[in-house]
Design an enzyme around this catalytic site. Sequence first.
Site, PDB file in Angstrom:
ATOM      1  N   GLY A 166      -6.096   3.121  14.140  1.00  0.00           N
ATOM      2  CA  GLY A 166      -4.644   3.306  14.161  1.00  0.00           C
ATOM      3  C   GLY A 166      -4.163   4.707  14.502  1.00  0.00           C
TER       4      GLY A 166
ATOM      5  N   GLU B  48      -1.696  -2.171  25.465  1.00  0.00           N
ATOM      6  CA  GLU B  48      -1.870  -3.563  25.047  1.00  0.00           C
ATOM      7  C   GLU B  48      -0.530  -4.194  24.753  1.00  0.00           C
ATOM      8  OE1 GLU B  48      -4.428  -3.750  21.604  1.00  0.00           O
ATOM      9  OE2 GLU B  48      -6.238  -3.734  22.842  1.00  0.00           O
TER      10      GLU B  48
ATOM     11  N   ASN C 191     -16.897  -2.467  14.934  1.00  0.00           N
ATOM     12  CA  ASN C 191     -17.485  -1.444  14.058  1.00  0.00           C
ATOM     13  C   ASN C 191     -18.997  -1.621  14.039  1.00  0.00           C
ATOM     14  OD1 ASN C 191     -14.896  -0.527  13.327  1.00  0.00           O
ATOM     15  ND2 ASN C 191     -14.743  -2.213  11.882  1.00  0.00           N
TER      16      ASN C 191
ATOM     17  N   ARG D 113     -21.299  -0.438  12.110  1.00  0.00           N
ATOM     18  CA  ARG D 113     -21.828   0.081  10.851  1.00  0.00           C
ATOM     19  C   ARG D 113     -21.741  -0.993   9.772  1.00  0.00           C
ATOM     20  NH1 ARG D 113     -16.404   1.770  11.063  1.00  0.00           N
ATOM     21  NH2 ARG D 113     -15.195   0.818   9.374  1.00  0.00           N
TER      22      ARG D 113
ATOM     23  N   ARG E  24     -10.262  -2.584  -3.699  1.00  0.00           N
ATOM     24  CA  ARG E  24     -10.687  -1.184  -3.607  1.00  0.00           C
ATOM     25  C   ARG E  24      -9.891  -0.397  -4.637  1.00  0.00           C
ATOM     26  NH1 ARG E  24     -11.517   0.715   2.653  1.00  0.00           N
ATOM     27  NH2 ARG E  24     -12.430  -1.231   3.431  1.00  0.00           N
TER      28      ARG E  24
HETATM   29  C1  MV4 Z   1      -2.445  -3.551  17.306  1.00  0.00           C
HETATM   30  C2  MV4 Z   1      -1.341  -4.046  16.610  1.00  0.00           C
HETATM   31  C3  MV4 Z   1      -0.489  -4.893  17.304  1.00  0.00           C
HETATM   32  N1  MV4 Z   1      -0.735  -5.205  18.595  1.00  0.00           N
HETATM   33  N2  MV4 Z   1      -2.661  -3.891  18.584  1.00  0.00           N
HETATM   34  C4  MV4 Z   1      -3.957  -0.571  13.912  1.00  0.00           C
HETATM   35  C5  MV4 Z   1      -5.320  -0.072  13.639  1.00  0.00           C
HETATM   36  C6  MV4 Z   1      -6.120  -0.358  14.849  1.00  0.00           C
HETATM   37  N3  MV4 Z   1      -7.435  -0.779  14.475  1.00  0.00           N
HETATM   38  C7  MV4 Z   1      -5.378  -1.411  15.566  1.00  0.00           C
HETATM   39  N4  MV4 Z   1      -4.086  -1.496  14.967  1.00  0.00           N
HETATM   40  C8  MV4 Z   1      -3.158  -2.337  15.441  1.00  0.00           C
HETATM   41  N5  MV4 Z   1      -3.347  -2.729  16.725  1.00  0.00           N
HETATM   42  C9  MV4 Z   1      -1.808  -4.698  19.217  1.00  0.00           C
HETATM   43  N6  MV4 Z   1      -2.039  -5.012  20.477  1.00  0.00           N
HETATM   44  C10 MV4 Z   1      -1.148  -3.671  15.290  1.00  0.00           C
HETATM   45  C11 MV4 Z   1      -2.066  -2.800  14.691  1.00  0.00           C
HETATM   46  C12 MV4 Z   1      -1.817  -2.508  13.302  1.00  0.00           C
HETATM   47  C13 MV4 Z   1      -2.693  -2.945  12.300  1.00  0.00           C
HETATM   48  C14 MV4 Z   1      -3.861  -3.645  12.599  1.00  0.00           C
HETATM   49  C15 MV4 Z   1      -4.719  -4.061  11.619  1.00  0.00           C
HETATM   50  C16 MV4 Z   1      -4.391  -3.828  10.290  1.00  0.00           C
HETATM   51  C17 MV4 Z   1      -3.265  -3.136   9.956  1.00  0.00           C
HETATM   52  C18 MV4 Z   1      -2.397  -2.683  10.952  1.00  0.00           C
HETATM   53  C19 MV4 Z   1      -1.240  -1.986  10.613  1.00  0.00           C
HETATM   54  C20 MV4 Z   1      -0.402  -1.555  11.605  1.00  0.00           C
HETATM   55  C21 MV4 Z   1      -0.691  -1.791  12.946  1.00  0.00           C
END
Ligand code: MV4
Length: 446
Positions: A165, A200, A289, A291, A337
Site C-alpha cells: 500500500g 490498475e 509474498n 515468505r 493480532r
Molecule cells: C488495490 C485496491 C483497489 N484496487 N488495487 C493496498 C495494499 C496493496 N497490497 C494493495 N492495496 C490495494 N490495492 C486495486 N486495483 C485497494 C487496495 C487496498 C487494500 C488492499 C488490501 C487490504 C486492504 C486495503 C486497504 C486499502 C486499499
Amino acid sequence: MFEKILIANRGEIALRIQRACREMGIKTVAVHSTADENAMHVRLADEAVCIGPPAAKESYLNAHAILSAATITDSDAIHPGYGFLSENEKFASMVEEHGFTFIGPSPEHIRVMGDKITAKQTAAEAGIPVVPGSEGDVSNVDEAKKVAKDIGYPVLIKATAGGGGKGMKLARDENELESAIKMARSEAEKSFGNPDVYMEKYLERPRHIEIQVLSDNHGNVVHLGERDCSLQRRHQKLLEEAPSPALNEEQRQTIGATVCDAMRRINYRSVGTIEFLYENGEFFFIEMNTRLQVEHPVTEAVCGIDLVREMIRVASGAPLGFTQDDIRFSGHAIECRINAENPETFAPCPGKIGEYHAPGGLGVRVDSALYSGYSVPPHYDSMISKLIVHGNNRNECLMRLRRALAEYVIEGLQTTIPVHQNLMNSPDFVNGDYDIHWLEKFVGIK
Ligand code: MV4
C-alpha cells in the site's frame, strides 16, 4: 536433514521456528540485538549470538553479522522468518554463496515477485487472473490516459517497488491522472529509489483473500486454501480467518488449482502466498509474498499441517509427504493480532509486562514470546502476541475466541485486546459481512 538452523529473526516467529526445529531434532541458533538479551527467543535457543545494537538496521537487518553468526556456530541453514531479511534477494543469494541453505524460495523468485510489475506480468503469463491495468510502467501521461480510458476510471497508481500500500495514488477521472502519476513517481523515487509506477483499475469494495501454497524441489505443488485478510487498518492486518466467509468449496478448489498450475509453471519452491482482491465473485491477483506469513497459523489450524516443518523439509531437498488429495480442510480458524498499542489511537506503547496469563483449552493457540517481567522494547514491531482459535464452524470459533480473549491477561501495558473484543460483538463481523474498508470505519478515523 539439517543439524542446526540459525533463525534470523526475533519475537514470536523466532519461537515458532524453534518449535518446529525442536520437534524435528534440529538444533537452533538465535541471533539478537543488545535490546533483546533477555528475550524469550534467546533463552529458548540452543545457542545465541549477539549481532549488534538495538536498531534493526545494525542487527536483524545486518546480513554480514548474521552470516558471521552462522559461520561461527557452524549452522547448516538460515530461516529468515517474516519481515527483516525474509524477502531480500541479495541476502538469500549471500546465504547460498556462503554455503548455507536459505530456508525459503530461490533468490530469483524473490526478485521477480519483489518488483510488482514483474510479479504481475509473471502471474498473468502463468494463467493467474490479474487486475486490468497498464502492461508496465506508466511514465508517459498521454499513454496512461489511453490505458485509463480503456479500463475505465477510477484508476490506482502503484509503485513497482512498493507493495503493502505504500505510494498508491487514486485518480477518479482524467483530470486527476497527471498529478496522481507525478505524485506517485516522486514518492516512489523518495521511498524506494525507483520511480516506476503502474496503473490498475480501482476496485471499490473488494475483500483481500490470499491463497497459501507449498511446493518442493520435485515439481510437487499444493494449495492450503485461503485466508481472508480484509480486516486491516492502515495496511496493518488486525485479524485473519480461514476459510473466507465469502467463498464456497467450488470457488476454493478453482482458484487453488489455478494458483497451483501457475506455481508449477514458474517452478516455485517453498511456502508462498498469492494475494488477491476479490469482488463480485471474481479474483484479481495483486501481489505475491515469497515468505512465511504472520497469519500462517490459521491455515495450519484448518489443514492440520505444520507449515514451518514443511518449509524446512523442502529446503533440505525432501519431497512433500502428501498430495492435494490428502489435504482436508476442517472447521474454522481466526487469528487476532495483539499489539502493544493504545486500543483507541493505536499508538505503540512498549513497556514492562506485569502479570501475564495466556488463555488455553481446546482449539486455542497463543504464539507469543511474552512472559511476566519481560520488557517490550520500543525498537521493533508492536505485535506482541497472536491468539489463534479453531472451532468446528465459524460460530463455535467466535464463541471460543470471545472466551479466550476474556481469559487473556497482559498487565503493565496497553494492548489491542479490547479492539478485538469490540469486533466480536459487531453484527457485520459476526455475519462475515465486511470488505477491506470496513474496519477503518468500525474503529473510526483517527
Ligand atoms: C488495490 C485496491 C483497489 N484496487 N488495487 C493496498 C495494499 C496493496 N497490497 C494493495 N492495496 C490495494 N490495492 C486495486 N486495483 C485497494 C487496495 C487496498 C487494500 C488492499 C488490501 C487490504 C486492504 C486495503 C486497504 C486499502 C486499499
